[in-house]
Design a protein around this motif. Structure first.
Motif, short mmCIF file in Angstrom:
data_model
loop_
_atom_site.label_atom_id
_atom_site.label_comp_id
_atom_site.label_asym_id
_atom_site.label_seq_id
_atom_site.Cartn_x
_atom_site.Cartn_y
_atom_site.Cartn_z
N ALA A 225 0.96 -1.20 -0.19
CA ALA A 225 0.14 -0.20 0.35
C ALA A 225 1.02 1.10 -0.11
N GLY A 226 0.62 2.14 -1.04
CA GLY A 226 1.05 3.25 -0.61
C GLY A 226 2.03 2.64 -1.93
N GLY A 227 2.65 2.49 -2.62
CA GLY A 227 4.18 1.81 -3.20
C GLY A 227 3.38 1.99 -4.51
N GLY A 228 4.38 0.82 -5.52
CA GLY A 228 3.93 0.55 -6.82
C GLY A 228 4.69 1.68 -8.13
N VAL A 229 4.81 0.90 -9.18
CA VAL A 229 4.92 2.05 -10.44
C VAL A 229 4.15 2.91 -11.25
N ASN A 230 3.40 3.47 -11.30
CA ASN A 230 1.83 3.57 -11.26
C ASN A 230 1.85 5.01 -12.90
N ALA A 231 1.35 4.49 -13.61
CA ALA A 231 1.01 5.42 -14.72
C ALA A 231 -0.44 5.97 -15.03
N LEU A 232 0.05 7.83 -15.16
CA LEU A 232 -1.22 7.95 -14.76
C LEU A 232 -1.68 8.21 -16.80
N ARG A 233 -2.94 7.84 -16.90
CA ARG A 233 -3.29 8.05 -18.53
C ARG A 233 -3.48 8.92 -18.82
N GLY A 234 -3.91 9.23 -20.10
CA GLY A 234 -4.03 10.30 -20.94
C GLY A 234 -5.87 10.47 -20.86
N GLU A 235 -6.47 9.68 -20.50
CA GLU A 235 -7.91 10.00 -20.64
C GLU A 235 -8.37 9.15 -19.86
N SER A 236 -9.57 9.38 -19.80
CA SER A 236 -10.28 8.57 -18.79
C SER A 236 -10.21 6.70 -19.56
N ASN A 237 -10.06 6.28 -19.80
CA ASN A 237 -10.67 4.78 -20.75
C ASN A 237 -9.55 4.19 -21.83
N VAL A 238 -7.93 5.04 -21.40
CA VAL A 238 -6.95 4.76 -22.12
C VAL A 238 -6.80 3.03 -21.92
N GLN A 239 -6.49 3.43 -20.22
CA GLN A 239 -6.20 1.82 -19.94
C GLN A 239 -6.99 0.51 -20.74
N GLY A 240 -8.51 0.77 -21.01
CA GLY A 240 -9.51 0.19 -21.28
C GLY A 240 -9.39 0.20 -22.33
N SER A 241 -9.01 0.78 -23.48
CA SER A 241 -8.52 0.47 -23.95
C SER A 241 -7.46 -0.17 -25.27
N THR A 242 -6.29 0.34 -23.97
CA THR A 242 -5.31 -0.61 -24.00
C THR A 242 -5.44 -2.57 -23.55
N ASP A 243 -6.21 -2.24 -22.52
CA ASP A 243 -6.20 -3.88 -22.03
C ASP A 243 -7.58 -4.96 -22.73
N GLN A 244 -8.59 -4.37 -24.14
CA GLN A 244 -8.74 -4.10 -25.13
C GLN A 244 -7.94 -4.69 -26.35
N GLY A 245 -6.55 -4.77 -26.37
CA GLY A 245 -6.14 -4.98 -27.98
C GLY A 245 -6.18 -3.74 -28.65
N LEU A 246 -6.14 -2.74 -28.40
CA LEU A 246 -5.69 -1.95 -28.92
C LEU A 246 -4.73 -1.18 -30.13
N ILE A 410 -15.80 2.16 -18.59
CA ILE A 410 -15.09 3.00 -19.21
C ILE A 410 -13.72 1.83 -17.44
N SER A 411 -12.16 2.39 -18.23
CA SER A 411 -12.02 1.68 -17.60
C SER A 411 -10.38 2.28 -17.13
N ASN A 412 -10.07 3.13 -15.66
CA ASN A 412 -9.31 4.11 -15.19
C ASN A 412 -8.01 3.93 -15.34
N SER A 413 -6.54 4.81 -15.12
CA SER A 413 -5.34 4.65 -14.46
C SER A 413 -5.41 3.20 -13.65
N GLY A 414 -5.65 2.86 -12.74
CA GLY A 414 -5.44 2.37 -11.51
C GLY A 414 -6.88 0.86 -11.44
N ARG A 415 -6.94 0.76 -13.06
CA ARG A 415 -7.55 -1.20 -13.52
C ARG A 415 -8.82 -0.88 -12.79
#
Length: 806
Positions: A225-246, A410-415
């Motif tokens: 908790a409070g750790g990790g490597v955290n990517a801040l995606r550029g919009e609200s569903n960028v994470q979702g689009s890459t998850d789905q094979g964009l 939508i899938s946000n940066s935090g999955r």
């Protein structure tokens, strides 16, 4: 993100580097503020003093493109001062692994480099194995071939003096950052990093992130908790689009797309490396279940064992040929691509080397622009430097409705996958993207029924996602989750045909399950739509997991690799902010990375049923030595393709030897060219969204940020005779644009190897289409079409320009 937005509040130290989170992710920044209220230190490292810098406890400037030198110095500081989490590093990383005796590094190049083909043979980037095929380890860490000793040797060159010489950051600032962040390696401490395109958009972008991953493993900050490597995606569903094979190189769920070399399904299903270590879960060994289930989702009843579940119908990549953004537009520029769908994007402004992109569009026979409004891409043919009658490209406009007019997830940066319902109805004749795609697919099937080359993929496609002749997002969501296509028994549980798969643990490789994305299995079960949940009740450990608010992939796990948050006996390293713990013979807290017991049992002896915590790696350990990348198992500093220095002070290898570069007349570089003496970088502003298509047509937002501007230091303004508010010309070897000068204290001149270097920055949110003057152009007219060898992301954060007064 390894963690999630709310978890930022749990950190003791937040390093924001390659990101201006306060301005570009302002709502989420509240969790950073909450961490500060709890006593956390915030460090910001950025070429420019930003709004994030103004909120930071420590600010350190650096020259754009020198992040690896900066972070490499931190690795040296941690190792030299023995600040690693020793138990964590020894038990959970490959620090003790013995590396192949043929592996070496010399003067900027790793072993296996072939200068003729500009590619590494990675045969020596391997580990020594015992007679059982398990990596050899030296738990005393004395062997010179240990990963950690090779790493010490590699980063021993990254001393304060040399890092300062390269980055322009003062030795005092470097030391303050290193000391503050490295303190999180202590038990009951946690440090995290927030990064965005300031790290990714470089020819060494992936290695920037790898360097921080190494730091987090050394300090024991992964999985906590409070750790990790955290990517801040550029919009609200960028994470979702890459998850789905964009992306071109992955299927949904990050399954690598096969090449034509893998012609048979049976060969594809055997491709994953197998671990001989009985304690390694090596989760990717389950890939055959995910691939076959994915094929069933594509082709439904038409996919059977007899036809390899439709695998022959899928397109394959050509061996060694990338199909990334840069490569597509390079081919288009050469005239080899005839048709193009620009779907929900604006490449005439967002593409690096935008002048090349616009010329490439003119080589098409046809283009379909799917968007909310007309934009610079749809109207490229009548843009600056274009002669409409000379452009033969036929452009079709398909109006799509805005996101709030559509139902779906939508899938946000935090999955976190969150379901949202449609607001106002679509205006005019605009349609949701799903309806456009469905109609397109149905029409293609109709046309192929009448004949065509290789009709099988189209005619056999499962295409039943409509209700009352409209796209049904619930049907798609259920397909993504997966279901049983016949009555089956998995373990001691029985499932009826048509019932939803509870999680990916139930997917099968025999064709009895159909799943559109294995990491989303569990998101829409027989219990309902998990993404639509909104229960605002925290988990018992009270660290902000909120397990019944929405749904997080995988299996609703909020912090991945959380098995590394506990000691070998299963007890948390941080008792106050524990993520999981072993209690009464089971794990409690967050969803653990597998149900296996801790490494050490209650009797103090190794438990043979235990598993190593990093379940997605072959051997189950965090990879300090990472042999999977194209450009090296350890990150190494190389200069950007354009830079203000004549040599790399780390080695004689000037730039990344594996960087993606292109050979057309539009692809030129200017290093140490007196015509372009200043370092340029790009960023975005809060008032405009991406290339501004949603925001530039709105007069109230244009009033707030009416013009593209270039920020420069007061010293550079004086040198060039430029005053605040004056119009200037910013140019690179590729193009130029007119900007309003913002002469500011936010940039300061830097001393690089004894020479004064100036940096300037511009937002990329503009284009000629709006405002009506047509003078506010894209900063990407200046940026180079060169990229990272692993991802092919362009290097838009470090390039050389000139600024002249108009």
């Amino acid at each position: 993100m390894t963690n999630h937005w709310i978890d930022l509040k749990n950190s003791d130290c937040i390093l924001i580097m390659g990101s201006n989170a306060a301005e570009n992710h302002p709502i989420s920044f509240k969790w950073v503020t909450e961490a500060q209220r709890n006593g956390a230190k915030v460090i910001n490292v950025d070429p420019r003093f930003t709004r994030t810098s103004s909120k930071a406890d420590i600010y350190a400037p650096l020259r754009s493109g020198t992040d690896i030198a900066f972070l490499g110095g931190m690795i040296k500081y941690i190792l030299d001062n023995k600040l690693i989490g020793e138990e964590y590093v020894l038990n959970y990383t490959n620090a003790a692994f013995l590396v192949n005796k043929d592996f070496s590094f010399k003067d900027g190049l790793f072993s296996g480099w072939d200068s003729k083909i500009k590619k590494y043979d990675k045969a020596s980037w391997t580990f020594q194995m015992d007679e059982k095929g398990v990596p050899l380890k030296d738990l005393t860490l004395k062997d010179s071939r240990c990963v950690i000793n090779l790493m010490k040797k590699h980063y021993d060159r990254y001393d304060l003096k040399l890092v300062s010489k390269i980055t322009g950051t003062s030795e005092a600032d470097l030391l303050e950052v290193y000391k503050t962040f490295a303190a999180t390696g202590a038990n009951n401490k946690a440090g995290t990093v927030m990064y965005a395109m300031g790290w990714t958009q470089h020819t060494v972008g992936v290695q920037n992130i790898r360097t921080m991953s190494i730091i987090q493993l050394l300090l024991g900050n992964m999985g906590i908790a409070g750790g990790g490597v955290n990517a801040l995606r550029g919009e609200s569903n960028v994470q979702g689009s890459t998850d789905q094979g964009l992306l071109f190189n992955v299927w949904p769920g990050y399954i690598p797309v096969p090449t034509g070399k893998t012609a048979k399904l049976e060969d594809l299903l055997k491709r994953r490396a197998q671990s001989k270590d009985p304690l390694s879960l090596n989760w990717w060994q389950n890939e055959p279940k995910y691939i076959v289930s994915l094929l069933k989702s594509f082709f439904g009843d038409k996919a059977s064992a007899e036809n390899e579940f439709g695998y022959p119908w899928l397109p394959k990549l050509d061996e060694g040929k990338p199909y990334s953004w840069l490569d597509i537009f390079d081919e288009m520029y050469k005239g080899s691509i005839k048709g193009f769908f620009a779907w929900g994007m604006n490449p005439a402004c967002s593409g690096s080397n935008a002048g090349k992109v616009r010329k490439a569009l003119a080589n098409l026979e046809w283009m379909v622009n799917v968007n909310l409004f007309d934009n610079e891409t749809g109207s490229f043919w009548q843009g600056p430097d274009m002669i409409p009658e000379d452009v033969a490209t036929e452009v079709f406009m398909l109006p799509a409705c805005v996101s709030v007019e559509k139902e779906g997830s939508i899938s946000n940066s935090g999955r976190w996958m969150q379901w949202r319902y449609a607001g106002p109805r679509p205006l005019g004749n605009s349609l949701p993207d799903g309806d456009i795609i469905m109609e397109l697919g149905l029409k293609l099937q109709e046309l192929y029924k009448a004949g065509g080359v290789f009709p099988d993929p189209i005619l056999n496609l499962k295409w039943d996602y409509m209700t009352d002749h409209k796209f049904d997002p619930h049907k798609v969501a259920k397909q993504i989750n997966g279901f049983f296509v016949k009555d089956v028994k998995v373990g001691d549980q029985e499932f009826k045909m048509g019932s939803q798969v509870p999680s990916f643990a139930f997917l099968q490789s025999d064709g009895s399950t159909s799943c559109g994305n294995w990491v989303y299995a569990g998101s829409y079960t027989d219990k309902g739509n998990m993404a639509a949940r909104r229960k605002q009740e925290d988990a018992p450990n009270k660290i902000g997991l909120y397990p019944e608010f929405a749904w997080a992939w995988p299996v609703n796990r909020r912090i991945i690799y959380n098995r590394a948050s506990v000691d070998p006996k299963g007890q948390p390293y941080d008792e106050k902010r524990w993520v999981i713990q072993w209690k009464d013979g089971k794990w409690i807290g967050d969803v653990p990375d597998g149900p296996a017991p801790p490494l050490i049992g209650a009797d103090g002896q190794p438990d043979p049923k235990a598993k190593h915590p990093f379940i997605m790696t072959v051997h189950g350990f965090g990879q300090l030595f990472g042999p999977g990348l194209i450009d090296g198992p350890f990150p190494e500093h190389y200069e950007p393709m354009e830079c203000p220095v004549e040599k790399n002070f780390m080695s004689s290898q000037f730039t990344s030897p594996t960087a993606a570069v292109y050979g057309t007349s539009a692809d030129t570089f200017a290093t140490c060219d007196p015509r372009f003496p200043y370092v340029g970088t790009t960023y975005r502003v809060s008032e405009h969204w991406q290339t501004g298509l949603l925001t530039r047509p709105q007069p109230w937002l244009m009033e707030l940020q009416p013009q593209v501007f270039v920020e420069m230091s007061e010293e550079l303004g004086t040198l060039k005779g430029i005053k605040n508010g004056e119009r200037v010309k910013v140019s690179s070897v590729r193009g130029s644009l007119e900007c309003t000068a913002v002469v500011t204290k936010r940039f300061k001149p830097m001393k690089i190897a004894g020479t004064v270097v100036h940096q300037v920055g511009m937002p990329y949110n503009y284009g000629w289409r709006w405002p009506a003057s047509g003078k506010e152009e894209s900063a990407n007219l200046l940026t180079p079409s060169a990229g990272d060898p692993n991802t092919r992301i362009p290097e838009t954060k470090a390039f050389m320009v000139n600024v002249t007064k108009l």
